[in-house]
Design an enzyme around this catalytic site. Sequence first.
Site, PDB file in Angstrom:
ATOM      1  N   THR A 117       0.811  -1.221   0.000  1.00 28.73           N
ATOM      2  CA  THR A 117       0.000   0.000   0.000  1.00 28.73           C
ATOM      3  C   THR A 117       0.842   1.268   0.000  1.00 28.73           C
ATOM      4  OG1 THR A 117      -1.499   1.305   1.400  1.00 28.73           O
ATOM      5  CG2 THR A 117      -0.132  -0.277   2.529  1.00 28.73           C
ATOM      6  N   TYR A 141      -1.444   0.021   9.976  1.00 25.77           N
ATOM      7  CA  TYR A 141      -1.751  -0.678   8.724  1.00 25.77           C
ATOM      8  C   TYR A 141      -0.552  -0.568   7.776  1.00 25.77           C
ATOM      9  CZ  TYR A 141      -3.664  -1.311   4.052  1.00 25.77           C
ATOM     10  OH  TYR A 141      -3.858  -1.706   2.748  1.00 25.77           O
TER      11      TYR A 141
END
Length: 327
Positions: A117, A141
């Site tokens: 990501t 995350y």
Amino acid sequence: MSTVLVTGGAGYIGSHACKALARAGFVPVTYDNLVTGWQDAVKFGPFEKGDLSDRARLDEVFARHQPVAVMHFAALSQVGEAMSRPGLYWRNNVEGSLTLIEAAVAAGCMNFVFSSTCATYGEHDNVVLDETTPQEPLNAYGASKRAVENILRDFEAAYGLQHVIFRYFNVAGADEEGEVGEHHRPETHLIPVMLEAIDGKRLGLTIHGTDYDTADGTCIRDYVHVMDLVEAHVLGLTWLQEGRGSRVFNLGTGTGFSVREVIDASRTVTNREVPCSEGPRRAGDATKLVSGSTRAAQELGWEPRRSTMKKMIADAWQWHLDGRYER
Ligand code: UDP
């Protein structure tokens, strides 16, 4: 036909990847614990229920299907939740991935495609985000995904595990043919939340922060159509099968949209009002995440031709109106 093990194949991106793999002549074997995925979304190949933490089950699935590669999508992916429950993210995303990577190497499956990501980059004012930008994640995350990237590098050095890492920007839209689409419970992502608000399925959309240093005060993101994104994965798989070596690719279009611009586009596409209110910032959000890289286009030949804001919202809206997963 060659088999590919797709972890998270019952989830949003994984189910679209299974469709793209099947279309490209592979057999996608979904490995999913169905905690956030949907069995109805497994339509393009066999299903093996299992958890990333279950090494014995992984060994059994590798032995049964003899995959030529792994595509690893299974992960928790909500920034807000990662801020409040970091342990969950480290255990599930990092420890789970490590178990999977060890099982792949033990089975001799040495081609690995990893779903990472742009959240691994963190906040970089006025810097173009390309694959060489330092990774300084703002939330657990992003940190968990960066950790898995590092594990892959170590496993390449030790065992020769070949890997392609895709750093996604914001994934949106749905399969144009309506076979699969996005369905999270709870839903937290901007476009589906907005479509639910438009359709009266929730009270309204809250804009998370209007005091950012951007033209209209809201965060800017780079949105990619999910079918374009998964096509890049098939190209990444071919890249590995051709022995071209481990590589990192950003998957974004290079164009940013503010939250308010996405809301305006939704109003136009659906021809309906968007009930929304302004709220405080969401912890862990970067002001602007836009890809500055053309590496995927140049090296993989990737063309994100569906990734216009209008088409992403139109396909997501069509899916929202037709969506048929178990609820
Ligand atoms: N966002 C928002 N309201 C919502 C959901 C998201 O204002 O109900 C904003 C969020 O703060 C971010 C952008 O929309 O700036 C995209 O958020 P999303 O959760 O879709 O993806 P992320 O960027 O976290 O991966």
